[in-house]
Design a protein around this motif. Structure first.
Motif, PDB file in Angstrom:
ATOM      1  N   LYS A   1       9.802  -7.610   8.674  1.00 21.01           N
ATOM      2  CA  LYS A   1       9.043  -6.090   8.743  1.00 21.01           C
ATOM      3  C   LYS A   1       7.595  -6.317   8.032  1.00 21.01           C
ATOM      4  N   PRO A   2       6.460  -6.165   8.821  1.00 21.09           N
ATOM      5  CA  PRO A   2       5.097  -6.154   8.318  1.00 21.09           C
ATOM      6  C   PRO A   2       5.015  -5.103   7.107  1.00 21.09           C
TER       7      PRO A   2
ATOM      8  N   LEU B   1       4.692 -10.532   6.479  1.00 24.28           N
ATOM      9  CA  LEU B   1       5.862 -10.469   7.228  1.00 24.28           C
ATOM     10  C   LEU B   1       7.117 -10.523   6.129  1.00 24.28           C
TER      11      LEU B   1
ATOM     12  N   GLN C   1     -12.158  -5.921  -3.005  1.00 26.57           N
ATOM     13  CA  GLN C   1     -12.664  -6.266  -1.627  1.00 26.57           C
ATOM     14  C   GLN C   1     -13.876  -5.503  -1.518  1.00 26.57           C
ATOM     15  N   PHE C   2     -14.223  -4.435  -2.128  1.00 26.83           N
ATOM     16  CA  PHE C   2     -15.448  -3.619  -2.073  1.00 26.83           C
ATOM     17  C   PHE C   2     -15.516  -2.555  -3.249  1.00 26.83           C
TER      18      PHE C   2
ATOM     19  N   PRO D   1      -7.291  11.554   5.631  1.00 29.04           N
ATOM     20  CA  PRO D   1      -7.355  10.066   5.079  1.00 29.04           C
ATOM     21  C   PRO D   1      -8.586   9.050   5.738  1.00 29.04           C
TER      22      PRO D   1
ATOM     23  N   VAL E   1       0.934  -1.007   0.045  1.00 30.12           N
ATOM     24  CA  VAL E   1      -0.102   0.047  -0.021  1.00 30.12           C
ATOM     25  C   VAL E   1       0.950   1.287   0.008  1.00 30.12           C
TER      26      VAL E   1
ATOM     27  N   LEU F   1       1.949  -4.455   3.996  1.00 28.92           N
ATOM     28  CA  LEU F   1       0.520  -4.570   3.491  1.00 28.92           C
ATOM     29  C   LEU F   1       0.563  -4.666   1.854  1.00 28.92           C
TER      30      LEU F   1
ATOM     31  N   ILE G   1      -6.379  -6.461   0.448  1.00 30.48           N
ATOM     32  CA  ILE G   1      -4.874  -6.290   1.073  1.00 30.48           C
ATOM     33  C   ILE G   1      -4.542  -7.564   1.828  1.00 30.48           C
ATOM     34  N   GLU G   2      -3.327  -8.036   1.759  1.00 28.15           N
ATOM     35  CA  GLU G   2      -2.805  -9.022   2.535  1.00 28.15           C
ATOM     36  C   GLU G   2      -1.907  -8.639   3.472  1.00 28.15           C
ATOM     37  N   PHE G   3      -1.614  -9.011   4.703  1.00 30.90           N
ATOM     38  CA  PHE G   3      -0.932  -8.546   5.676  1.00 30.90           C
ATOM     39  C   PHE G   3       0.451  -9.760   5.436  1.00 30.90           C
TER      40      PHE G   3
ATOM     41  N   ARG H   1      -6.150   8.810  -1.072  1.00 25.18           N
ATOM     42  CA  ARG H   1      -5.669   9.509   0.163  1.00 25.18           C
ATOM     43  C   ARG H   1      -4.134  10.314  -0.338  1.00 25.18           C
TER      44      ARG H   1
END
Ligand SMILES: [Ca+2]
Ligand SMILES: [Ca+2]
Lengths: 319, 319
Positions: A210-211, A205, A220-221, A191, A123, A213, A201-203, A180
């Motif tokens: 490090k995380p 590591l 999704q919508f 935002p 993202v 997205l 969106i997938e989370f 945004r």
């Protein structure tokens, strides 16, 4: 303290770029009624919710949605990683600069372009791409950055509503992470008050644990048409007091808004100014206003005529 | 004006229900650093985002999630319309008041109960059901309304953060329209700052052409575990500065929060007070804190001991 008549009027007009027509009067009357403490139509501050469509309501959407212009430019940037696009429509046509042929791929083809250009990165990477692009991209007719092509009279409405305790939201069919990066500075809307369409969106590591997205190509919508009141319900949880749109994609948002109890207002921006901007409604491929035009007449929703209600269109016209 | 030493200290302690331990110091230190203008860790007000899990972080989640208690009660209310439940598990067991047998249906069975009790009505009908229920339902041990079983020390943190320019959000695995009817009054968090799980909502024109938002049994979004940073990204669009959780379902939210640049803080509420509330962590079916406990130790996330960090648990204990 003594004020001259003329300057006092100028100082106190909350919507100086608007001519004194039906829409301006309706907006000012609504604000007067809901803010009048002890009055029959008083609305407490937390319930003063205003929602705005973006494309064609807050900024110019012709000759094509800005997000499509972004996607088309991304196709060119990403092409070296996609040799298959040389023979695959509508990518092939876009790479040849032939938007007309690309458009014949229809909605399905355009969704494929959106999916391909809006996924496969995080993202924050995507938002950086948008930020970089909007600095350099130029509107084909006005030769200016797209975010200078916002509507000055609508910016005044946003400020006026906020000054009267309203919380202003964008509720757009466009992608939430496309808006945004630039919309907060343009409209004064943070935002977290931007509602839009989104992909799954997938989370993950990533490297070094490090995380991140990650944007996938799945939907999704879709925050358009009947999705707008749904998006409002999910993200805001309150029925708006006032809502602005410009196309059939806003019809359900205006129905939902004006069906609330107490005083409510739904308005349509009507693009009838080919000289200063564009003129289109019932037959336009982009921003079609057909059923909405009938509903506005039937329900008494004010039509904002860009030609006769707005003294200026864009902020750069203001001296 | 002269203040006595003791009363001045009491007046200026922003977290009076907290003992002076590591978590309290960490929260106050973070707030001091991000609000210090010109300091190296200063964060502008719009970026001061704080996110809070709800169940077990802001209110009591034992001996079962409050939303499950609601769903179980709804099964009884709705049973006359569902004769098939007399023979179908876990509904049959619930109708006999046998929660233990019902629980053996596992997650799948519980999801079936949620789907059956949380769909087939409009969003506003559902919210009215929640509003009515929370007035009369009582916690089995504390014999009080569930919304009196919020954590006083956490309410103080919410107020303290807001007084320092933070925007506070709930980011919960629970249903967003289960929380919105009561959470704003309990926590001072408005509906539009509550992020949660949701079902697919359909826009319909009902009787007399009136728009309504209809709750279907399909899942739209699960705001739990890896879904929490995703929900934050979709609904807030900013990385939190500080986040609070209590279970493994908050692990990714804390990872995501603390991975941000600059000063960040993730904290876990640790339920270690069986006397005043409940004691559970690694082996609990509800609110399990196992991987999260290891991650907290590894990353230096403060553990909030309910037993030693909190002078009181619930608001009704405050004189
Ligand atoms: Ca539009
Ligand atoms: Ca929890």
């Amino acid at each position: 303290i003594v004020f001259g008549t003329v300057s006092a009027k100028a100082q106190t007009d909350p919507l100086p770029s608007w001519n004194d027509g039906v829409p301006k009067k309706a907006i000012i009357e609504l604000v007067g009624r809901v803010t009048k403490e002890g009055g029959p139509d008083f609305v407490p501050v937390p319930e003063r919710i205003a929602t705005f469509d973006n494309d064609g309501t807050l900024w110019c959407e012709q000759p094509f949605y800005v997000q499509m212009a972004f996607a088309f430019d991304r196709v060119k940037v990403m092409a070296p990683q996609h040799p298959e696009w040389k023979t695959k429509q509508p990518f092939k046509a876009l790479l040849q600069g032939d938007v007309k042929t690309a458009a014949t791929a229809g909605e399905k083809g355009l969704l494929a372009v959106i999916a391909a250009t809006h996924s496969g990165m995080t993202v924050s990477q995507f938002e950086q791409e948008v930020r970089d692009w909007i600095k350099v991209a130029r509107h084909p007719r006005f030769k200016r950055p797209y975010n200078e092509l916002i509507y000055q009279p609508m910016v005044e409405v946003l400020n006026y509503l906020r000054a009267n305790g309203f919380k202003t939201f964008i509720v757009s069919g466009g992608g939430v992470d496309f808006m945004r990066p630039w919309a907060p500075a343009s409209y004064g809307i943070p935002p977290e008050q931007i509602v839009g369409s989104s992909g799954v969106i997938e989370f993950r590591l990533g490297k070094n644990g490090k995380p991140e997205l990650f944007k996938t190509p799945k939907v999704q919508f879709i925050d358009d048409g009947p999705g707008k009141p749904v998006g409002i319900s999910m993200s805001i949880g309150r029925q708006p007091i006032i809502a602005f749109g410009n196309s059939d994609g806003d019809l359900q948002m205006l129905q939902y808004t004006t069906a609330g109890s107490g005083v409510r207002l739904g308005l349509y921006v009507h693009h009838d100014d080919a000289e200063r901007e564009y003129a289109y409604d019932r037959k336009s491929q982009i921003g079609r206003l057909d059923k909405g035009l009938d509903a506005a007449a039937k329900n008494g929703w004010p039509l904002i005529s860009m030609k006769s209600d707005w003294k200026v269109i864009f902020p750069f016209e203001v001296k």
